[in-house]
Design a protein around this motif. Sequence first.
Motif, PDB file in Angstrom:
ATOM      1  N   CYS A  88      -2.156  -6.449  11.296  1.00 22.88           N
ATOM      2  CA  CYS A  88      -2.524  -5.107  11.765  1.00 22.88           C
ATOM      3  C   CYS A  88      -3.970  -4.710  11.494  1.00 22.88           C
ATOM      4  O   CYS A  88      -4.452  -3.731  12.074  1.00 22.88           O
ATOM      5  N   GLU A  89      -4.676  -5.431  10.647  1.00 28.59           N
ATOM      6  CA  GLU A  89      -6.022  -4.992  10.270  1.00 28.59           C
ATOM      7  C   GLU A  89      -6.960  -4.889  11.475  1.00 28.59           C
ATOM      8  O   GLU A  89      -7.580  -3.841  11.714  1.00 28.59           O
ATOM      9  N   ALA A  90      -7.056  -5.960  12.244  1.00 29.20           N
ATOM     10  CA  ALA A  90      -7.991  -5.961  13.384  1.00 29.20           C
ATOM     11  C   ALA A  90      -7.603  -4.936  14.447  1.00 29.20           C
ATOM     12  O   ALA A  90      -8.457  -4.142  14.878  1.00 29.20           O
ATOM     13  N   PRO A  91      -6.339  -4.910  14.910  1.00 26.43           N
ATOM     14  CA  PRO A  91      -6.004  -3.922  15.957  1.00 26.43           C
ATOM     15  C   PRO A  91      -6.110  -2.474  15.481  1.00 26.43           C
ATOM     16  O   PRO A  91      -6.504  -1.591  16.252  1.00 26.43           O
ATOM     17  N   MET A 116       1.633   3.251   1.071  1.00 29.17           N
ATOM     18  CA  MET A 116       1.133   2.271   0.110  1.00 29.17           C
ATOM     19  C   MET A 116       1.342   0.827   0.555  1.00 29.17           C
ATOM     20  O   MET A 116       0.520  -0.040   0.237  1.00 29.17           O
ATOM     21  N   ILE A 117       2.423   0.543   1.308  1.00 33.45           N
ATOM     22  CA  ILE A 117       2.639  -0.850   1.703  1.00 33.45           C
ATOM     23  C   ILE A 117       1.908  -1.201   3.003  1.00 33.45           C
ATOM     24  O   ILE A 117       1.919  -2.355   3.415  1.00 33.45           O
ATOM     25  N   MET A 118       1.235  -0.213   3.603  1.00 31.57           N
ATOM     26  CA  MET A 118       0.305  -0.496   4.705  1.00 31.57           C
ATOM     27  C   MET A 118      -1.115  -0.517   4.141  1.00 31.57           C
ATOM     28  O   MET A 118      -2.031   0.110   4.644  1.00 31.57           O
ATOM     29  N   TYR A 119      -1.265  -1.285   3.068  1.00 29.07           N
ATOM     30  CA  TYR A 119      -2.487  -1.255   2.260  1.00 29.07           C
ATOM     31  C   TYR A 119      -3.740  -1.677   3.013  1.00 29.07           C
ATOM     32  O   TYR A 119      -4.859  -1.312   2.642  1.00 29.07           O
ATOM     33  N   VAL A 120      -3.591  -2.428   4.093  1.00 30.06           N
ATOM     34  CA  VAL A 120      -4.770  -2.848   4.858  1.00 30.06           C
ATOM     35  C   VAL A 120      -5.512  -1.642   5.448  1.00 30.06           C
ATOM     36  O   VAL A 120      -6.707  -1.732   5.769  1.00 30.06           O
ATOM     37  N   SER A 121      -4.837  -0.511   5.562  1.00 30.23           N
ATOM     38  CA  SER A 121      -5.466   0.705   6.079  1.00 30.23           C
ATOM     39  C   SER A 121      -6.641   1.139   5.218  1.00 30.23           C
ATOM     40  O   SER A 121      -7.602   1.752   5.709  1.00 30.23           O
ATOM     41  N   GLY A 122      -6.600   0.831   3.917  1.00 29.71           N
ATOM     42  CA  GLY A 122      -7.720   1.159   3.043  1.00 29.71           C
ATOM     43  C   GLY A 122      -8.974   0.395   3.433  1.00 29.71           C
ATOM     44  O   GLY A 122     -10.088   0.948   3.442  1.00 29.71           O
ATOM     45  N   ALA A 123      -8.800  -0.889   3.773  1.00 30.42           N
ATOM     46  CA  ALA A 123      -9.938  -1.706   4.213  1.00 30.42           C
ATOM     47  C   ALA A 123     -10.464  -1.209   5.560  1.00 30.42           C
ATOM     48  O   ALA A 123     -11.678  -1.199   5.803  1.00 30.42           O
ATOM     49  N   VAL A 124      -9.549  -0.777   6.431  1.00 32.33           N
ATOM     50  CA  VAL A 124      -9.962  -0.252   7.739  1.00 32.33           C
ATOM     51  C   VAL A 124     -10.780   1.021   7.555  1.00 32.33           C
ATOM     52  O   VAL A 124     -11.827   1.212   8.190  1.00 32.33           O
ATOM     53  N   ALA A 125     -10.310   1.910   6.676  1.00 30.80           N
ATOM     54  CA  ALA A 125     -11.042   3.143   6.404  1.00 30.80           C
ATOM     55  C   ALA A 125     -12.437   2.836   5.873  1.00 30.80           C
ATOM     56  O   ALA A 125     -13.422   3.499   6.239  1.00 30.80           O
ATOM     57  N   ASP A 126     -12.521   1.827   5.019  1.00 32.87           N
ATOM     58  CA  ASP A 126     -13.805   1.424   4.457  1.00 32.87           C
ATOM     59  C   ASP A 126     -14.765   0.954   5.559  1.00 32.87           C
ATOM     60  O   ASP A 126     -15.938   1.333   5.593  1.00 32.87           O
ATOM     61  N   MET A 133      -6.464   8.518   1.854  1.00 25.74           N
ATOM     62  CA  MET A 133      -5.515   8.844   0.792  1.00 25.74           C
ATOM     63  C   MET A 133      -4.287   7.963   0.972  1.00 25.74           C
ATOM     64  O   MET A 133      -4.059   7.418   2.054  1.00 25.74           O
ATOM     65  N   ILE A 134      -3.491   7.856  -0.087  1.00 29.74           N
ATOM     66  CA  ILE A 134      -2.288   7.014  -0.056  1.00 29.74           C
ATOM     67  C   ILE A 134      -1.058   7.887  -0.276  1.00 29.74           C
ATOM     68  O   ILE A 134      -1.044   8.732  -1.183  1.00 29.74           O
ATOM     69  N   LEU A 135      -0.035   7.691   0.548  1.00 30.84           N
ATOM     70  CA  LEU A 135       1.265   8.324   0.334  1.00 30.84           C
ATOM     71  C   LEU A 135       2.171   7.359  -0.415  1.00 30.84           C
ATOM     72  O   LEU A 135       2.414   6.243   0.062  1.00 30.84           O
ATOM     73  N   ARG A 136       2.656   7.782  -1.582  1.00 31.99           N
ATOM     74  CA  ARG A 136       3.619   6.989  -2.353  1.00 31.99           C
ATOM     75  C   ARG A 136       5.013   7.530  -2.055  1.00 31.99           C
ATOM     76  O   ARG A 136       5.337   8.668  -2.391  1.00 31.99           O
ATOM     77  N   THR A 137       5.826   6.702  -1.410  1.00 33.65           N
ATOM     78  CA  THR A 137       7.178   7.133  -1.054  1.00 33.65           C
ATOM     79  C   THR A 137       8.205   6.702  -2.096  1.00 33.65           C
ATOM     80  O   THR A 137       9.396   6.935  -1.922  1.00 33.65           O
ATOM     81  N   SER A 138       7.749   6.079  -3.170  1.00 35.19           N
ATOM     82  CA  SER A 138       8.648   5.676  -4.247  1.00 35.19           C
ATOM     83  C   SER A 138       8.504   6.643  -5.419  1.00 35.19           C
ATOM     84  O   SER A 138       7.604   7.484  -5.447  1.00 35.19           O
ATOM     85  N   ALA A 139       9.393   6.502  -6.396  1.00 34.32           N
ATOM     86  CA  ALA A 139       9.354   7.369  -7.572  1.00 34.32           C
ATOM     87  C   ALA A 139       8.159   7.026  -8.454  1.00 34.32           C
ATOM     88  O   ALA A 139       7.777   5.865  -8.584  1.00 34.32           O
ATOM     89  N   THR A 201      -6.262   1.583  -5.565  1.00 34.95           N
ATOM     90  CA  THR A 201      -6.743   2.896  -5.114  1.00 34.95           C
ATOM     91  C   THR A 201      -8.276   2.933  -5.027  1.00 34.95           C
ATOM     92  O   THR A 201      -8.879   4.005  -5.011  1.00 34.95           O
ATOM     93  N   ARG A 202      -8.884   1.762  -4.947  1.00 36.51           N
ATOM     94  CA  ARG A 202     -10.355   1.688  -4.987  1.00 36.51           C
ATOM     95  C   ARG A 202     -10.987   2.563  -3.915  1.00 36.51           C
ATOM     96  O   ARG A 202     -11.982   3.235  -4.155  1.00 36.51           O
ATOM     97  N   ASN A 203     -10.430   2.537  -2.711  1.00 40.06           N
ATOM     98  CA  ASN A 203     -11.024   3.293  -1.602  1.00 40.06           C
ATOM     99  C   ASN A 203     -10.437   4.688  -1.441  1.00 40.06           C
ATOM    100  O   ASN A 203     -10.933   5.481  -0.641  1.00 40.06           O
ATOM    101  N   ALA A 204      -9.363   4.987  -2.174  1.00 40.06           N
ATOM    102  CA  ALA A 204      -8.640   6.243  -1.941  1.00 40.06           C
ATOM    103  C   ALA A 204      -9.181   7.377  -2.799  1.00 40.06           C
ATOM    104  O   ALA A 204      -9.581   7.176  -3.953  1.00 40.06           O
TER     105      ALA A 204
END
Length: 456
Positions: A88-91, A116-126, A133-139, A201-204
């Motif tokens: 998903c990173e390139a598209p 959080m598990i679509m972590y490649v989005s951080g690199a795309v934002a960069d 920002m990151i949404l954590r859907t776990s406890a 969370t480097r980019n978040a």
Amino acid sequence: MENQGMQRRPHVVLVPAPLQGHLSPMLELGTLLHSKGFSIIIAHTIFNSPDPCNHPEFSFLPIPDNLGDQTAAAANLMTLIITMNNNCEAPLTEILAEFMKRNDQHDQICCIIYDMIMYVSGAVADKLQLPCMILRTSAASAAAAYEHLPRLNAEGYFPLQDSKLQDLVPGLHPLRLKDFATADMGNIKDIIEISAITNNTRNASALIWNTVDHLEHTALALVQQAYPVKFFPIGPIHKMAPPSSTSLLQADSNCMAWLDKQAPHSVIYVSIGSIAIMEEKELAEIAWGLANSSQPFLWVVRPGSVRGSEWIELLPEGFKETVGERGCIVKWTPQRKVLAHVAVGGFWSHCGWNSALESISEGVPMICRPCFADQNINARYLSEFWKVGLHMDGQLDRVKIATTIKRLIMDKEGLEIRQNANAMKEKTKLSVAKGGSSYSSLNELAKLILSNQLPK
């Protein structure tokens, strides 16, 4: 054509993960942010894609994911996460860059919020020089626990030894070593590696949590020490957002009429979620356990959830005749409506975090039967720390099932658990009401996004 005088809404891009427990809170977060004046763009995989018809107020950008017929079965969850991010990173970069190119400087993206598990989005934002920002859907409790995995591994706790499974984890009461369900997720080194990637969370500029401060104040404080970014606990998100359809599966609402005929707090509601698979033998033990409990039950058997079966054709002979009208079996339910129904006296759950929050929000006590991943940690906290459920541990058998149901529905022990669950329900109501912790946290989140002070 947009009127010249009409105020433009700032765009927020949401990137959900294509699993039910991750997709629902992200779409509901979109509804909340839309109500705060943002224009919402959902950048989603084609695999398990949401239905745009259910959210006409959003724009949808499909990401070509090249996943084919790959499914999100528990056995290949790790593989799915890694493959999905690689594909998903390139598209994702391309479609967002094209959107930014089409729009002028007054109609740009102000933030990307990704699961959080679509972590490649951080690199795309960069790459695109966009805040994220990151949404954590776990406890938060599960996040705090997994932060300890490298230490536990270095101290020689893994691979787990049978004689040590029941041992408590040092510094992580009430967790046992067996609650780190590593076997179903790959080897320990792989889990530590993927945890480090998803927790990066480097980019978040912030972490958004689908949790409640009163429930996880200590865990949030512990995780905050590991992540030097702003925290926004705004859960339960589904209680903050207006009702909407976020389910990937078609719910059977006929079960509500059946519930109307049952006595208050008498029904045991059974659902193992949208991913887990069971064997035929487990199906039989659950069936006879429900039958022998003498309690009415609403049982979700998801099509394809029994290995080797399309639906319920492998139910044991004589079961349907034995239970008669006392049992109702459906393919999927409108779960939140079910849990809010006065007839429901207990929820046999896989302890996915969404289901746990939905049960707590309605004051429904639980039978905790985790299937994989962080569900084991959730189950332990629900039963031993928050004391809103019974942990049905070990191998399934019909006697244990019937006994546990009776303990929860009929015994004094179950009454105390129900009282705890109701107390949690009332605290949660206050959290999402005006002036409550989640209500205030959501307002602070919206102000931060609008401030144009997010780092890029």
